[in-house]
Design an enzyme around this catalytic site. Structure first.
Site: not given
Ligand code: 3H9
Length: 714
Positions: A402-403, A430, A454, A408, A325, A660, A344, A501, A463, A451
Site C-alpha cells: 500500500v502507498e 509512485s 498501471n 513501505k 499492481m 510511454y 502478502d 508524475n 522508471e 515505478h
C-alpha cells in the site's frame, strides 16, 4: 563477382548467382546510402556479366532488410527538393534496373522485410517467404509514405484495395496474409526457404514461369475498369480519411497518390509518389515521428549502457504485496521466465494477485498469442505465499504494498534483514521519495525505485529511481531487470513525482485552475483530445481513480509548494470528498454505465455540476487556444525543470517517458520536441500572457535564455 561492405554477389553454379545482403557495420540490414550505392555498383556488374541466367537474393541477418536507414532522414529531409529527389532516385533507379535485368530474380524473405526492404522485394520477379517472416509498409507510422515505388508496385501486383490497406495501415503482416493477398508467391518453412526459392528460380529460368509478363504488368497503368475504379477509389479514400484522423496526413496522402497514379505508367507514377513524399517529408508530423524513432533508439541505448554494468541477471524475484499492481508485476516477471515469489499478509490479496495474473494470461490465450500449456506454465512459476520462508533465495525484491510510507519502510526493513547483502530492493512507489524510504534501511545503496505504470502488462515504461544513496550497481541491476522483463527503462533522479508524475500533476493543476475560473470539463476534454491526447484530463483522472490521483497530487505538491499549493477548492478534490472516485465506482467527473454490448461508457452527469457550482466561477466558454495554453504551459515548464535539474538525462529520455508513461500524442513528438516546433520565444510570450495565474505559468530562466539565443532542445 562483387564484394561490398553491405552486400555481395557470388556464383552459386554456372549461370546462377546470389545477391546477399549482410551489412558488416550494422545489427540489421538497412538501405542506407552505402547499401544503395553498393547495390548500384552490383547492378553495373550484373548488367555486364555474360552468361547469368538467374539470381537468388538472400539476407545474412535475422531481419531481411528493415527498410531505409531512418537515421539518415533528418539530413535528407532538410535538404533541397532536388537533393531529396536524388536521395530517393538513387534507389528507385536501382529497383527499376532490377526489373530490367535480362534474367529472372527470386528473393528469399527470411525475416522482416519492411518499408524499402519490402519495396525491394516487390521489384524482384518472385517472392518466397519463410513462414516466420513478416512484411509491410511502416512508412506512414513515420509520417511519410513508401518512397521507393511501394505505392506504385503494390497496386499493380495485388488488388487495389489490399494495396491501399497495406500502404495506409502501416502494419506488419504475417506470411499467410501476404500469400492470401498475393504479395508473395509462396510461403515455406525457414529450413526449406533457400531450396524452394531456388526451385522457383529454376522454373523461371527454364521458361516455365513467365517473369517478363509480370514485369510488364508492373510497368504499365493499373489494369482496371475506369468507372468502377473511381467508385472503389472514393470509398477507399473515405475509409482511410476516417481511420487516419486529422493529425496524421500520411495515410491520406498515400491513398491520394495511389489513386492519382492509377492511369499512369510506372515511371510517371514514381513522380507522383515523389511529390507526395516530398510534401510529407516537410510536415511537422514527419519531423515528430522520425524524431521519436531516434529518441527511442537513444532511450534503448542509454538503458543498455546502464544494464551493461550489471554483474549478473536476477535469478529469483520476490514481489511484496499482491493485489492488482503486485499481480501485474508478478505476471510480467513470470512471462519473461523468472521464478517469482508473491508475498502478502492477506490471503484475499494473494488470491486477487493470482487472479490478475490469470486473467491477463487467459486473454493472451484467447488472442492466440500463447498456448494454454504455456500460460499454465507461466502461472505456475508464481508462488503465492503468506510467509517469508523462501525470501532469502531472492536476489531481486520488488515492493508493491500500500502507498503509505510507514508501511513501505516497515516491510522493506523487515525483508532487508532476511535477504543476502547482495539482494536489490526496489519500491514500486509512485509518489514517495526513495531517499526518504531508504532511511529505514541498513543498506540504502541496494535500494532504488522501480515505478511501474498501471496496467503493468500493457504499459511499456518503468522508471528506475536513483535515491541519494542508491549505488551505481543497484541502478545497473534494476535497469537490467526491467529490460529482462521486456519493458522500457528510464533512469530518473529522485524527486517528488519522479519524472512522469512530476510533469503530469502540473497539467492537472492547470485543469483545476481552469475549472476554478469557470471552464467546463467536458469542453476541456474535447479540446485536449482534439489536440491529440488519447483522453482529456477529467476523463483521465476518472480512469486513474480520483482517490489515487488526489493522493498523488498532494504528495507531489509538497515538493513544489511555490507552484502547486492551491488556495481554492480544487475540482478533483471536490470529486474525491464526494466519494466520486471515477470509473472504479461508477462516478467521477462523469458517470459510467454499461452499454448494450456490456462495455463501460462515460456519460454526462448533472450531479457533478451541482457539487462543483458553489465552488467555481460561473460557467463560461474558453477559446480552444486558451485551454491548450493553460493546460500545456505547466507541463512544459515542469519538463524543462526536470531537464535542468537532471531528473532526466536528456530531452529524448524525457519525451519518450511521457509518451510511454501517459500516452503523450506521438505526432507531436514529445513535450520538448513540441517546444522546439512552436519555438521557445513564442512559448515564453504565450506563458507571459498567463503569468497572473502563478508559478506554474513562469517559464524557467533556461527557457528564456534559450529563447533569446534561438536554441532548441533537439
Ligand atoms: C522506409 O523504408 C522508407 C522508404 O520507403 C523510402 C525511403 C527514402 N533504420 O528493433 P531492433 C536499428 S522507412 C535505422 O532492436 P528487432 C534499431 O533502431 C523505414 N535503424 O531489432 C536498433 O538499433 P540499436 C521503414 C534501424 O529484431 C537495431 O537496428 N522501416 C532500422 O527487435 C536493431 O533493431 C521501419 O520502420 C531502420 N530502418 O526488430 C522498420 N531498423 O541497436 C523499423 C532497425 O541502436 N525497424 N534499426 O537500438 C523495426 O521495426 C525493427 O527494427 C525490426 C526488427 C522489426 C525490423
Amino acid at each position: 563477382m562483387f564484394q561490398g561492405k553491405t552486400l555481395t554477389i557470388t556464383t552459386i553454379e554456372a549461370g546462377l548467382v546470389e545477391l546477399h545482403f549482410d551489412n558488416t557495420d550494422k545489427p540489421v540490414n538497412v538501405f542506407n546510402r552505402a547499401t544503395v550505392a553498393e547495390l548500384g555498383m552490383a547492378l553495373d556488374v550484373l548488367e555486364k556479366a555474360p552468361g547469368i541466367q538467374g539470381m537468388l537474393v538472400t539476407s545474412g541477418k535475422k531481419v531481411f532488410v528493415a527498410g531505409a536507414d531512418i537515421t539518415e532522414f533528418e539530413t535528407a529531409f532538410t535538404s533541397s527538393k532536388e537533393e531529396l529527389k536524388g536521395f530517393l532516385w538513387a534507389n528507385n533507379s536501382n529497383l527499376n534496373r532490377l526489373e530490367t535485368l535480362p534474367f529472372p530474380v527470386v528473393v528469399a524473405i527470411n525475416g522482416f522485410a519492411l518499408g524499402g526492404g519490402f519495396e525491394f522485394c516487390l521489384a524482384c520477379d518472385f517472392r518466397v517467404m519463410a513462414s516466420v517472416a513478416q512484411v509491410g509498409f511502416p512508412e506512414v507510422g513515420l509520417g511519410i509514405l513508401p518512397g521507393w515505388g511501394g505505392t506504385v508496385r503494390a497496386p499493380r501486383m495485388v488488388e487495389f484495395a489490399a494495396a491501399v490497406e497495406w500502404v495506409t495501415g502501416g502494419g506488419q503482416h504475417k506470411a499467410a496474409d501476404a500469400l492470401a493477398q498475393g504479395f508473395v508467391d509462396a510461403v515455406v518453412s525457414p529450413e526449406s526457404l533457400r531450396e524452394e526459392a531456388l526451385s522457383i528460380l529454376r522454373q523461371a529460368m527454364a521458361g516455365e514461369l513467365d517473369y517478363r509478363a509480370l514485369r510488364l504488368a508492373k510497368q504499365g497503368a493499373l489494369d482496371v475498369d475506369q468507372s468502377a475504379f473511381a467508385e472503389t477509389a472514393s470509398t477507399l479514400r473515405a475509409a482511410v480519411v476516417r481511420q487516419a484522423g486529422k493529425h496524421y496526413p500520411a495515410p491520406v496522402a498515400a491513398v491520394d497518390a495511389m489513386i492519382q497514379a492509377a492511369p499512369l505508367t510506372r515511371d510517371q507514377a514514381l513522380d507522383v509518389e515523389f511529390d507526395a513524399f516530398y510534401q510529407l517529408a516537410q510536415s511537422p508530423q514527419a519531423r515528430a515521428l522520425i524524431g521519436l524513432f531516434m529518441a527511442d533508439q537513444q532511450l534503448s541505448a542509454v538503458a543498455r549502457k546502464y544494464a551493461s554494468a550489471s554483474p549478473a541477471p536476477a535469478a529469483r524475484v520476490a514481489v511484496l504485496g499482491a493485489g492488482i499492481m503486485g499481480g501485474g508485476i508478478a505476471y510480467q516477471n513470470a512471462l519473461k521466465g523468472f521464478s517469482v515469489l508473491m508475498k502478502d499478509i492477506n490471503q484475499a490479496a494473494l488470491d486477487l494477485g493470482m487472479k490478475e495474473a490469470g486473467t491477463i494470461l487467459s486473454k493472451r490465450v484467447e488472442r492466440g498469442a500463447m498456448t494454454e500449456d504455456a500460460a499454465a506454465k507461466v502461472l505456475s512459476s508464481i508462488e503465492p505465499t503468506l510467509d517469508y520462508d523462501d525470501i532469502a533465495g531472492c536476489d531481486m525484491i520488488i515492493e508493491a504494498v500500500v502507498e503509505k510510507e510507514v508501511v513501505k519502510k516497515a516491510v522493506l526493513a523487515e525483508v532487508e534483514k532476511l535477504v543476502p547483502s547482495s539482494t536489490v530492493l526496489a519500491s514500486n512507489t509512485s509518489s514517495i521519495l526513495i531517499t526518504s524510504i531508504a532511511t529505514a534501511l541498513e543498506r540504502p545503496e541496494n535500494f532504488c525505485g522501480m515505478h511501474f505504470f498501471n496496467p503493468v502488462h500493457a504499459m511499456p515504461l518503468v522508471e528506475v529511481v536513483r535515491g541519494e544513496k542508491t549505488s551505481d550497481e543497484t541502478v545497473a541491476r534494476a535497469v537490467a531487470h526491467v529490460l529482462a522483463m521486456g519493458k522500457k527503462a528510464v533512469v530518473v533522479k529522485d524527486c517528488n513525482g519522479f519524472l512522469v508524475n512530476r510533469v503530469l500533476f502540473p497539467y492537472f493543476a492547470g485543469f483545476n485552475l481552469l475549472m476554478r475560473d469557470g471552464a467546463d470539463f467536458e469542453q476541456i476534454d474535447r479540446v485536449m483530445e482534439d489536440w491529440g491526447w488519447p483522453m482529456g484530463p477529467a476523463y483521465l483522472l476518472d480512469v486513474i481513480g480520483i482517490d489515487v490521483a488526489v493522493h498523488a497530487a498532494d504528495v507531489v505538491a509538497e515538493g513544489y509548494p511555490d507552484r502547486l499549493t492551491m488556495d481554492f477548492a480544487q475540482a478533483s478534490h471536490l470529486m474525491y470528498e464526494n466519494k466520486r472516485f471515477g470509473q472504479k465506482n461508477g462516478k467521477g467527473f462523469y458517470a459510467y454505465e454499461r452499454n448494450d454490448k456490456g462495455r463501460t461508457v462515460k456519460v454526462s452527469d448533472p450531479e457533478t455540476w451541482t457539487l462543483l457550482a458553489p465552488h467555481v466561477a460561473p460557467r463560461r466558454e474558453f477559446s480552444d487556444e486558451e485551454i491548450i495554453a493553460r493546460m500545456m504551459i505547466p507541463m512544459c515548464t515542469e519538463m524543462v525543470r526536470c531537464l535542468d535539474e537532471e531528473i532526466t538525462g536528456s530531452p529524448a529520455e524525457g519525451d519518450m517517458s511521457l509518451l510511454y508513461g501517459i500516452g503523450f500524442p506521438k505526432f507531436r513528438g514529445g513535450v520538448l520536441r513540441w517546444l522546439d516546433e512552436i519555438g521557445l520565444s513564442a512559448f515564453c510570450t504565450m506563458a507571459d500572457r498567463y503569468s497572473h495565474l502563478g508559478g506554474l505559468y513562469q517559464p524557467t530562466q533556461s527557457m528564456r535564455d534559450m529563447a533569446l539565443g534561438g536554441k532548441r532542445y533537439y
